[in-house]
Write a protein that holds these residues in place. Structure first.
Motif, PDB file in Angstrom:
ATOM      1  N   THR A   5       0.828  -1.210   0.000  1.00 40.56           N
ATOM      2  CA  THR A   5       0.000   0.000   0.000  1.00 40.56           C
ATOM      3  C   THR A   5       0.859   1.256   0.000  1.00 40.56           C
ATOM      4  O   THR A   5       0.617   2.191  -0.779  1.00 40.56           O
ATOM      5  N   LEU A   6       1.873   1.295   0.859  1.00 38.80           N
ATOM      6  CA  LEU A   6       2.772   2.443   0.916  1.00 38.80           C
ATOM      7  C   LEU A   6       3.518   2.596  -0.405  1.00 38.80           C
ATOM      8  O   LEU A   6       3.693   3.711  -0.904  1.00 38.80           O
ATOM      9  N   TYR A   7       3.928   1.494  -0.996  1.00 38.90           N
ATOM     10  CA  TYR A   7       4.615   1.510  -2.289  1.00 38.90           C
ATOM     11  C   TYR A   7       3.743   2.207  -3.342  1.00 38.90           C
ATOM     12  O   TYR A   7       4.206   3.086  -4.058  1.00 38.90           O
ATOM     13  N   GLU A   8       2.489   1.796  -3.410  1.00 41.03           N
ATOM     14  CA  GLU A   8       1.599   2.393  -4.407  1.00 41.03           C
ATOM     15  C   GLU A   8       1.335   3.869  -4.119  1.00 41.03           C
ATOM     16  O   GLU A   8       1.257   4.680  -5.041  1.00 41.03           O
ATOM     17  N   CYS A   9       1.222   4.230  -2.863  1.00 37.92           N
ATOM     18  CA  CYS A   9       1.023   5.641  -2.508  1.00 37.92           C
ATOM     19  C   CYS A   9       2.214   6.499  -2.941  1.00 37.92           C
ATOM     20  O   CYS A   9       2.043   7.627  -3.406  1.00 37.92           O
ATOM     21  N   LEU A  10       3.404   5.964  -2.797  1.00 37.60           N
ATOM     22  CA  LEU A  10       4.621   6.714  -3.142  1.00 37.60           C
ATOM     23  C   LEU A  10       4.880   6.779  -4.641  1.00 37.60           C
ATOM     24  O   LEU A  10       5.379   7.785  -5.146  1.00 37.60           O
ATOM     25  N   THR A  11       4.571   5.695  -5.348  1.00 40.84           N
ATOM     26  CA  THR A  11       4.963   5.603  -6.755  1.00 40.84           C
ATOM     27  C   THR A  11       3.818   5.778  -7.741  1.00 40.84           C
ATOM     28  O   THR A  11       4.048   6.073  -8.909  1.00 40.84           O
ATOM     29  N   GLY A  12       2.588   5.523  -7.290  1.00 42.15           N
ATOM     30  CA  GLY A  12       1.443   5.589  -8.182  1.00 42.15           C
ATOM     31  C   GLY A  12       1.228   4.310  -8.975  1.00 42.15           C
ATOM     32  O   GLY A  12       0.341   4.251  -9.830  1.00 42.15           O
ATOM     33  N   THR A  46       1.453  -0.265  -8.688  1.00 38.44           N
ATOM     34  CA  THR A  46       1.545  -1.401  -7.774  1.00 38.44           C
ATOM     35  C   THR A  46       2.961  -1.985  -7.815  1.00 38.44           C
ATOM     36  O   THR A  46       3.687  -1.769  -8.786  1.00 38.44           O
ATOM     37  N   PRO A  88      11.136   2.185  -4.640  1.00 39.49           N
ATOM     38  CA  PRO A  88      10.261   3.329  -4.920  1.00 39.49           C
ATOM     39  C   PRO A  88      11.019   4.559  -5.417  1.00 39.49           C
ATOM     40  O   PRO A  88      10.545   5.263  -6.310  1.00 39.49           O
ATOM     41  N   VAL A 146       9.974   1.125   3.108  1.00 42.26           N
ATOM     42  CA  VAL A 146       9.176   0.335   2.165  1.00 42.26           C
ATOM     43  C   VAL A 146       9.893  -0.966   1.833  1.00 42.26           C
ATOM     44  O   VAL A 146       9.269  -2.028   1.780  1.00 42.26           O
TER      45      VAL A 146
END
Length: 80
Positions: free
Chosen positions: A24-31, A33, A55, A70
Motif C-alpha cells: 500500500t505504501l509503495y503504491e502511494c509513493l509511486t502511483g 503497484t 520506490p 518500504v
C-alpha cells in the motif's frame, strides 16, 4: 496485496499484514503497484520470486529513509 504465504496457502500472521502495508505504501509513493503482469500466473510468480523496484527509482523525491522503510516492509515474509 497478496503476500507469498497467501499464494501458497500457508498460515497467515502479522507478517502478512506488514507485507500488505508495504504494498500500500509503495503504491502511494509511486502511483503503481509493486508488480504488474499480463496474467494472474505471471503475477503470482513475480510475487514469489522477485523484489519490487525501489520506490525511489520510480518516483522522484522519495526520501532515502522512507525508501528503506518500504523495502523492509516488502521484505517481511515467511520463509518459503
Amino acid at each position: 496485496f497478496m503476500a507469498p504465504e497467501q499464494l501458497l496457502g500457508l498460515p497467515l500472521d502479522v507478517r502478512t499484514d506488514v507485507y500488505g502495508l508495504g504494498g500500500t505504501l509503495y503504491e502511494c509513493l509511486t502511483g503503481v503497484t509493486p508488480f504488474t503482469a499480463r496474467t494472474r500466473t505471471d503475477l503470482q510468480q513475480m510475487i514469489l520470486s522477485r523484489a519490487p523496484t525501489r520506490p525511489s527509482l520510480l518516483a522522484q523525491g522519495v526520501p532515502a529513509a522512507l525508501d528503506a522503510v518500504v523495502e523492509k516492509l516488502k521484505a517481511v515474509k515467511l520463509t518459503i
